[in-house]
Design a protein around this motif. Structure first.
Motif, mmCIF file in Angstrom:
data_model
loop_
_atom_site.group_PDB
_atom_site.id
_atom_site.type_symbol
_atom_site.label_atom_id
_atom_site.label_comp_id
_atom_site.label_asym_id
_atom_site.label_seq_id
_atom_site.Cartn_x
_atom_site.Cartn_y
_atom_site.Cartn_z
ATOM 1 N N THR A 1 66.364 81.122 17.327
ATOM 2 C CA THR A 1 66.419 82.411 18.019
ATOM 3 C C THR A 1 66.003 83.560 17.107
ATOM 4 O O THR A 1 65.343 84.513 17.539
ATOM 5 N N VAL B 1 63.647 85.460 24.418
ATOM 6 C CA VAL B 1 63.581 84.227 23.623
ATOM 7 C C VAL B 1 63.795 83.018 24.518
ATOM 8 O O VAL B 1 63.069 82.012 24.428
ATOM 9 N N VAL B 2 64.767 83.085 25.400
ATOM 10 C CA VAL B 2 65.049 81.993 26.328
ATOM 11 C C VAL B 2 63.833 81.719 27.216
ATOM 12 O O VAL B 2 63.444 80.558 27.431
ATOM 13 N N GLY C 1 62.690 85.660 17.812
ATOM 14 C CA GLY C 1 63.039 87.054 18.105
ATOM 15 C C GLY C 1 62.647 88.046 17.034
ATOM 16 O O GLY C 1 62.735 89.262 17.245
ATOM 17 N N ASP D 1 67.440 88.321 23.673
ATOM 18 C CA ASP D 1 67.822 86.918 23.868
ATOM 19 C C ASP D 1 67.204 86.363 25.151
ATOM 20 O O ASP D 1 66.760 85.205 25.174
ATOM 21 N N ARG E 1 68.146 77.099 20.823
ATOM 22 C CA ARG E 1 67.762 78.286 20.045
ATOM 23 C C ARG E 1 68.714 78.590 18.896
ATOM 24 O O ARG E 1 68.380 79.380 18.007
ATOM 25 N N HIS E 2 69.889 77.978 18.893
ATOM 26 C CA HIS E 2 70.841 78.231 17.812
ATOM 27 C C HIS E 2 70.739 77.186 16.703
ATOM 28 O O HIS E 2 71.489 77.251 15.719
#
Length: 542
Positions: free
Chosen positions: A383, A406-407, A387, A403, A420-421
């Motif tokens: 992320t 990004v998703v 980002g 966010d 993403r984490h």
């Protein structure tokens, strides 16, 4: 063939201990290799091909690696049962190995003569004039032009093809019975690749040696192998002759590998589509300095007077061998390196802009690099990687809005938003390249330079990335410059093509026309190497 096999791998398993757990990388693998025969081990990264090959010579890191089962019988002796002194007598003498990346396999501090000569000294005690004469003989045998002048060269002073030839010379110094070639051509241009394959086949015929050839590229296998073993998840899922595997595959994984060629035809842009980028007589010259005063005595003309134009929704393919200027051209168009000549992007000459003025255009111009491992920071989560551009170019976005973008980008490239984490090391090569593409498209750019984005990927993943790029282009009306030496991928993506050599354009035009009827000898050689390697078996040596 008459007589017992030269090599028999029998029920081989390889396990790796990590912490308190054990991972089985090779699972009960068996095969034989006869004298003078070429056996190909094929499969994707992580299938166990290289681990199997390294086990033959006991080159794994022991005791972290272990063999729960199996034997490796070579000339009647079990190599796995040998102690270190005994196996050293086999390595470099009877069995030798050529690795994928010669730049990391060669010692950067030793000359060509020292590295080839070391093999002769360690195994035959040769030194002095006799050793030098043998080194020259070996370099000549592997096609190094004017070998006397290369004796004092260091690896960084050689091209990729020349370095690989030096590796082959080292491997053949003691005329082994078995050569293990682990992806020996993956990092090479198509013409150099064809030359190396032709060289290996010629040396094999003259020396009568067997060859274990490891690759993920079935196009190469078709040219070199007598028999094929297909590996997946540490197991051999199918084995047979080259004809059997290619004409009548039985296992679903083998069928998937064979079908994994980039397919489809690029849609040509509308002739009235607006121009996104133009360059006129673009030059990138690097000065050559010499003498105490470091005066400029000449120039390396990496890009020398190139003019081009790219329309919205178009993919311009840029092809040529390493050193032809492809990547330098792409970096110059993005203003990532200095150049001379106008670069018109969206109607404005960006080559006249300063650093601060140029920053406003950065979100509209993006790049995806070749290496999905080196282009992502290992210390940043996915992320944060995707980002980062939003934080720089669109700072007014809230954390929730960023966010959400990004998703959306992750979904567009076929990755689950929940990933993403995680961090780059938790992803495969193909997934990392999808992250790199997501990082580029999250800013909704107009123009993307794709610099060899599929060359480090397996064939199945490569085909998936090509489909992804084509789909993103259609949905977002993207404009691509696609830089590659893999012409099969270029043919599936590019509507127009420029062929580069020595910093200049050799020829250009609609891709379909150039593929059907190339005009220059250089282009014909490139195309022959990509689509029919036998046609360039006599290309001059390095």
């Amino acid at each position: 063939m008459s007589g017992p096999p030269l090599l028999t791998v029998e029920d081989l398993s390889v396990a790796f201990a990590q912490g308190g757990s054990t991972t089985l990388a090779v699972d009960h693998v068996s095969f034989t290799l006869n004298r003078g025969e070429t056996l190909a081990l094929v499969g994707e990264s992580g299938s166990g091909k290289s681990v199997t090959a390294l086990s033959i010579l006991k080159l794994l890191q022991y005791p972290a690696a272990s063999h729960p089962s199996g034997r490796v019988i070579f000339n009647g002796a079990d190599l796995l049962a040998m102690d270190e002194r005994q196996i050293r007598g086999v390595r470099g003498n009877d069995i030798t190995m050529v690795f994928q990346e010669p730049m990391t396999s060669l010692n950067p501090l030793h000359t060509v003569e020292q590295q080839v000569g070391e093999i002769l000294f360690l195994h035959k005690g040769m030194r002095g004039p006799s050793a030098r004469a043998r080194v020259i003989e070996l370099l000549t045998e592997v096609g190094i032009a004017d070998p006397q002048t290369r004796l004092g060269a260091y690896p960084h002073q050689l091209s990729g093809g020349q370095r690989q030839r030096v590796m082959i010379a080292m491997a053949l110094a003691n005329e082994p019975q078995l050569l293990i070639a682990d992806e020996p051509t993956t990092a090479l241009d198509v013409t150099v690749q064809a030359q190396i394959l032709a060289l290996l086949k010629d040396l094999q015929r003259r020396l009568g040696m067997a060859m274990l050839f490891i690759t993920h590229d079935l196009g190469i296998v078709r040219k070199v192998a007598d028999r094929i073993c297909v590996m997946n998840h540490g197991r051999i899922v199918e084995a047979g002759t080259m004809t059997e595997i290619f004409e009548a595959p039985s296992h679903p994984y083998t069928k998937a590998l064979l079908a994994a060629q980039p397919r489809g035809n690029p849609a040509p842009p509308h002739p009235e589509a607006p121009l996104v980028l133009q360059a006129d007589n673009l030059k990138v010259w690097f000065p050559i300095k010499a003498g105490i005063m470091r005066r400029t005595v000449g120039n390396i003309k990496a890009v020398d007077g190139i003019s081009l134009a790219i329309r919205r929704g178009e993919t311009l393919g840029v092809v040529g061998e390493s050193g032809s200027g492809k990547t330098t051209l792409g970096l110059a168009l993005l203003r990532l390196i200095s150049s001379d000549g106008p670069i018109i992007f969206m109607g404005q000459n960006i080559n006249l802009l300063g650093i601060k003025e140029m920053r406003t255009h950065r979100n509209a111009m993006q790049v995806v690099f070749q290496d999905p491992f080196g282009s992502l920071s290992p210390r940043m989560s996915i992320t944060d990687i995707i980002g980062e551009g939003l934080r720089v170019h669109q700072p007014r976005l809230s954390a929730a809005e960023r966010d959400a973008r990004v998703v959306a980008a992750l979904r567009d490239v076929g990755l689950e938003p929940e990933t993403r984490h995680r961090y780059p090391h938790e992803f495969s090569g193909g997934q990392r390249q999808r992250v790199a593409i997501a990082r580029a498209i999250v800013l909704e750019p107009s123009f993307i330079v794709l610099d060899e984005p599929t060359s480090a990927l397996d064939m199945i993943v490569q085909a998936q990335i090509v489909d992804l790029l084509r789909d993103l282009q259609r949905k977002r009306d993207l404009t691509y410059m696609f830089i590659s030496h893999d012409l099969r991928v270029v043919a599936a993506l590019a509507s127009r093509l420029i062929v580069m050599k020595g910093g200049v354009i050799v020829e250009q035009g609609p891709a379909a026309e150039l593929f059907a009827a190339p005009r220059s000898d250089y282009t014909r050689t490139l195309f022959a190497a990509a689509f029919n390697m036998e046609a360039v078996a006599t290309v001059p040596s390095a």
